[in-house]
Design a protein around this motif. Structure first.
Motif, short mmCIF file in Angstrom:
data_model
loop_
_atom_site.label_atom_id
_atom_site.label_comp_id
_atom_site.label_asym_id
_atom_site.label_seq_id
_atom_site.Cartn_x
_atom_site.Cartn_y
_atom_site.Cartn_z
N GLU A 715 0.82 -1.22 0.00
CA GLU A 715 0.00 0.00 0.00
C GLU A 715 0.85 1.26 0.00
N GLU A 716 1.91 1.28 0.81
CA GLU A 716 2.75 2.48 0.91
C GLU A 716 3.44 2.77 -0.42
N ILE A 717 3.90 1.73 -1.10
CA ILE A 717 4.58 1.91 -2.39
C ILE A 717 3.60 2.51 -3.40
N ILE A 718 2.38 1.96 -3.45
CA ILE A 718 1.38 2.43 -4.41
C ILE A 718 1.02 3.89 -4.15
N ALA A 719 0.83 4.23 -2.86
CA ALA A 719 0.46 5.61 -2.51
C ALA A 719 1.58 6.58 -2.88
N ALA A 720 2.82 6.19 -2.60
CA ALA A 720 3.95 7.06 -2.92
C ALA A 720 4.12 7.19 -4.44
N ALA A 721 3.95 6.08 -5.15
CA ALA A 721 4.08 6.11 -6.61
C ALA A 721 3.00 7.00 -7.22
N ARG A 722 1.82 6.98 -6.63
CA ARG A 722 0.73 7.83 -7.13
C ARG A 722 1.10 9.30 -7.00
N GLU A 723 1.66 9.68 -5.86
CA GLU A 723 2.08 11.08 -5.66
C GLU A 723 3.11 11.49 -6.69
N GLU A 724 4.13 10.65 -6.88
CA GLU A 724 5.19 10.96 -7.84
C GLU A 724 4.63 11.04 -9.27
N ALA A 725 3.72 10.12 -9.59
CA ALA A 725 3.14 10.09 -10.94
C ALA A 725 2.35 11.36 -11.22
N VAL A 726 1.57 11.80 -10.24
CA VAL A 726 0.79 13.03 -10.40
C VAL A 726 1.72 14.21 -10.67
N ALA A 727 2.83 14.29 -9.93
CA ALA A 727 3.77 15.39 -10.11
C ALA A 727 4.43 15.34 -11.49
N VAL A 728 4.83 14.14 -11.91
CA VAL A 728 5.49 13.99 -13.22
C VAL A 728 4.53 14.39 -14.35
N VAL A 729 3.28 13.93 -14.28
CA VAL A 729 2.30 14.21 -15.34
C VAL A 729 1.90 15.68 -15.34
N ALA A 730 1.77 16.27 -14.16
CA ALA A 730 1.41 17.69 -14.08
C ALA A 730 2.48 18.55 -14.74
N ALA A 731 3.75 18.16 -14.55
CA ALA A 731 4.85 18.95 -15.11
C ALA A 731 5.06 18.67 -16.60
N ASP A 732 4.71 17.47 -17.06
CA ASP A 732 4.99 17.08 -18.45
C ASP A 732 3.93 16.07 -18.90
N PRO A 733 2.71 16.52 -19.23
CA PRO A 733 1.60 15.61 -19.54
C PRO A 733 1.90 14.62 -20.67
N GLU A 734 2.67 15.04 -21.67
CA GLU A 734 2.96 14.16 -22.80
C GLU A 734 4.23 13.34 -22.59
N LEU A 735 4.87 13.53 -21.42
CA LEU A 735 6.11 12.82 -21.09
C LEU A 735 7.20 13.03 -22.14
N GLU A 736 7.25 14.24 -22.69
CA GLU A 736 8.23 14.53 -23.74
C GLU A 736 9.66 14.44 -23.23
N SER A 737 9.85 14.78 -21.96
CA SER A 737 11.22 14.73 -21.42
C SER A 737 11.56 13.36 -20.84
N SER A 738 10.62 12.40 -20.93
CA SER A 738 10.86 11.05 -20.39
C SER A 738 10.51 9.99 -21.44
N PRO A 739 11.27 9.91 -22.54
CA PRO A 739 10.93 8.94 -23.60
C PRO A 739 10.98 7.49 -23.11
N GLU A 740 11.89 7.20 -22.16
CA GLU A 740 11.96 5.82 -21.66
C GLU A 740 10.70 5.45 -20.90
N LEU A 741 10.15 6.43 -20.15
CA LEU A 741 8.91 6.19 -19.42
C LEU A 741 7.75 5.95 -20.39
N ARG A 742 7.74 6.74 -21.47
CA ARG A 742 6.70 6.54 -22.49
C ARG A 742 6.79 5.15 -23.09
N THR A 743 8.01 4.70 -23.33
CA THR A 743 8.22 3.36 -23.90
C THR A 743 7.74 2.29 -22.93
N ALA A 744 8.07 2.46 -21.65
CA ALA A 744 7.63 1.48 -20.64
C ALA A 744 6.12 1.44 -20.56
#
Length: 760
Positions: A715-744
């Motif tokens: 549960e703790e991992i999922i909750a923390a990952a959710r927070e980080e994911a929200v921050a990453v998407v808010a800053a870069d919705p299309e994930l242009e600066s994270s091509p490896e993440l887009r591939t994954a």
């Protein structure tokens, strides 16, 4: 892209076509990347013995154990020989058997005191667990001297952690080990999906290092490092997918639908004969706040069986009608759609009679739309929707058809979300001039972590408070095979409830008819002892040392059928009572007629399949007997049980089973009987099922992307990952600066999988 494409290479290029075919067909592994993400399920150490006490019958296993003794026996008057080797691990014993010319090699390679890895299918002979002609790898001789054949095995395993992989027939764990060895050098080419700042900030090892450590750890610390990183990847990629969905939804325009004074809602509330619970008021406030915004509401309303979700949804629908829009309620079955239409029009009274002489001044029209309606009624319903005459419509999949048009669709309510595909839900939403607001309802309690993982694109509201006047439900397991008099007493209890003026359900897993009976005579033979199947969940493989034979026999008997059981009850223990049947193969008008008679008290006992699982509300029904209860899942039993105890009289639920006392199925039924807490039961249900089931592996046909993450434990991992994911998407919705993440995201969440996250 070259780094990525290396992991997309088909396994047959590295392993050969035969091995690759087995991996694809039995393990769902197709590429180098798939195999690198096929992690060991545990690790053995030299000096550490495997537990043999709980080996499952009829399953392929891999064990690491020590040879206790070895002997060659003759049979058939000296013409035949067999080698019997006994393995031990301190907790249990397992016998290996080799016949004919193939026995001399293992006799030489596996002397007493030596250790090895053994693989085969577990069977029983002379009351002993055995593996017949297992494949094996020696792990060294008792004197520490390696023979020619096992020198490489000793070198590979001595002093090291031995990975044990999820295996299958024809592909034992050590063969998978060799296959992984062949592709492991490619791990350095794995693209790392985590943004560098996030990875470094959380102290994770790089992905290539994590893959090397999970497959070939030097120490237990290596395993912990790898697991921490790989669990995080799974949680994070899922949460990024969901965060992108939430972000995209938030950009859509919608018409704000704010409450209007002195409208339908106020008139409806003034006539309510009870006050809302605190939970209903709180959830309503959340929904009204969402409806008042200019982007679409996306909310999940989950609540215990009988917590009043329909009333909350109806008040939201009335609010939208007051604001000039229309509301549609999508139900999974015609029985449930008709039940909703009946109960909603009854609750609204004159407010639902717009355009008629008896209707209230500000009334609207509430129409029903199902696939089986007559042409004239259907044409009128479609006309009422397109002109706006009908403010509300309750229907099945028929609402989704192209010819259905709305004047101004403002709210879609989806009941029992898990019964619908995302494409069906979106098809209905697309009928609005602008995206309508969405309210998803489920009576299956969902633990917070599962809600975050599966329904992560929806805001969640929880109704965990039952309305005043709801009665407790007593639940008991009835072991029909062990104690037949308990079943006789169950039917007496049904007669007693009917004698008090109440009604009862009898639920069976199967319908039963001439076509089904062609398979054999066994369908009726077990029916007298225990009695159901639309929507049946997987059964427990209730085998094992204790009660294994009885459990196997109970499973082999065909599930009891509605038609058979109804005949036997009317001719036997319930003779003289008014017994009728209800199942999914009946004509819709006939089903509706039966439900109307039952609701009116004209039927004493309704023998039904799980067609009555959700939404059916007959307060006078106080007893339920679930036949072959072990054939249903935990959540389904909880749903069914929620059909009784809906009035002032206490409810009774009897779970009838032929399974023996020591079987896992009986333990599961005992857990259901022990608690009415749906959230607790959903945890039990989840712990007993694979993680893949949670993300819809069976339903979507796609192998689960969760290989290491456990949604309950992490549960703790999922909750923390959710927070980080929200921050990453808010800053870069299309994930242009994270091509490896887009591939994954593309690799782990193909289109079908990503859509499944929207289904639940």
């Amino acid at each position: 892209m070259d780094r990525v494409s290396a992991l997309d290479e088909p396994l047959k290029n590295s392993l050969g076509p035969a091995t690759a075919k087995v991996m694809a067909e039995h393990l769902g592994l197709h590429t180098v990347g798939d195999l690198l993400h096929h992690y060991p399920r545990r690790y053995e150490e030299r000096g550490q013995l495997t537990t043999l006490a709980e080996l499952p019958l009829d399953e392929d296993v891999t064990v690491v154990a020590q040879v206790a003794d070895s002997r060659i026996l003759t049979f058939n008057h000296g013409r035949g020989q067999r080698l019997e080797i006994t393995l031990t691990d301190g907790s249990g014993r397992l016998q290996l058997v080799f016949f004919g010319r193939g026995l001399h090699k293992p006799h030489k390679e596996l002397p007493p005191g030596s250790r090895g890895m053994f693989a085969g299918k577990v069977s029983v002979f002379n009351r002993k667990l055995q593996l017949a002609h297992p494949t094996y790898v020696p792990l060294g001789r008792p004197d520490g001297v390696a023979g020619d054949d096992d020198a490489s095995a000793v070198d590979a395993f001595a002093g090291k952690l031995i990975p044990i992989y999820p295996a299958c027939k024809g592909l034992e764990s050590w063969k998978i080990t060799k296959a992984v060895d062949a592709v492991l050098p490619r791990a350095v080419e794995a693209a790392d999906p985590l943004p560098p700042a996030l990875r470094e900030g959380r102290g994770f090892v790089p992905l290539p290092e994590a893959l090397l450590k999970v497959h070939r750890p030097e120490t237990k610390a290596d395993i912990e490092d790898a697991r921490a990183r790989l669990k995080w990847d799974e949680a994070f990629v899922l949460q990024v997918a969901l965060a992108r969905r939430r972000y995209a939804d938030a950009q859509l325009p919608a018409v704000a639908r704010k409450p209007v004074a002195d409208g339908l809602l106020d008139a409806f509330d003034a006539e309510l004969p009870f006050t809302l619970t605190e939970g209903q008021r709180k959830v309503t406030a959340e929904i009204f706040a969402d409806l008042g915004t200019e982007h679409p509401m996306h909310r999940l309303l989950q609540g215990e069986v009988g917590s009043g979700k329909t009333l909350v949804a109806l008040r939201a629908m009335l609010t939208v009608v007051d604001a000039g829009g229309q509301a549609a309620l999508l139900a999974p079955t015609e029985v449930l759609a008709q039940q909703h239409h009946r109960s909603i029009t009854e609750m609204m009274g004159g407010l639902a009679e717009g355009g008629t002489l008896g209707g209230a001044e500000n009334a609207t029209k509430v129409v029903l739309l199902t696939g089986s309606m007559g042409t004239a009624a259907r044409r009128q319903a479609l006309l009422d929707l397109v002109t706006g005459e009908a403010g509300m419509v309750i229907g099945t999949h028929a609402l989704i058809e192209d010819k259905v048009r709305f004047h101004d669709l403002g709210l879609v309510v989806v009941d029992e979300q898990h019964r619908f595909g995302v494409e069906q839900r979106d098809a209905l939403r697309s009928k609005g001039k602008q995206p309508p607001h969405l309210l998803v309802m489920t009576a299956t309690p969902i633990p917070r972590t599962v809600a975050m993982t599966v329904f992560g694109d929806l805001e969640t509201s929880v109704l965990d408070q039952l309305p005043a006047g709801r009665s407790p439900i007593a639940s008991h397991v009835v072991p029909a095979e062990d104690k037949p008099h308990f079943l006789a007493r169950a039917w007496e209890r049904v007669r007693e409830e009917v004698g008090k003026g109440h009604q009862a359900y009898v639920v069976c897993p199967r319908i039963g008819d001439d076509e089904e009976e062609k398979g054999g005579k066994g369908a009726k033979s077990g029916a007298k002892k225990t009695a159901a199947k639309e929507g049946e969940e997987p059964t427990d493989k209730a085998r094992g040392k204790a009660g294994g034979k009885a459990a196997e026999d109970a499973e082999k008997r065909p599930p009891l059928a509605v038609l058979d059981v109804a005949d036997q009850l009317t001719a036997g223990p319930l003779a003289g009572l008014r017994v009728e049947v209800l199942h999914g193969r009946m004509q819709p008008d006939d089903k509706d007629a039966v439900m109307r008679r039952f609701a009116a008290g004209e039927v004493d006992v309704l023998v039904a399949t799980t067609v009555i699982e959700v939404g059916v509300n007959v307060p006078n029904a106080t007893a339920m007997v679930i036949m072959d209860a072990d054939r249903f899942g935990v959540s389904q039993l909880h749903q069914l049980r929620g059909r009784v105890g809906r009035g002032a009289a206490p409810g009774l639920c009897l779970l009838v089973t032929d399974m023996p006392e020591a079987s896992p199925a009986r333990a599961r039924l005992g857990a259901v009987a022990a608690t009415l807490d749906g959230f607790e039961l959903s945890r039990i249900d989840l712990e007993q099922r694979r993680e893949g089931d949670v993300l819809g592996q069976a339903q979507s046909g796609v192998r689960s992307s969760l290989r290491m993450l456990a949604v309950i434990e992490d549960e703790e991992i999922i909750a923390a990952a959710r927070e980080e994911a929200v921050a990453v998407v808010a800053a870069d919705p299309e994930l242009e600066s994270s091509p490896e993440l887009r591939t994954a995201l593309d690799a782990l969440l193909d289109t079908e999988r990503e859509q499944y996250l929207d289904k639940g």
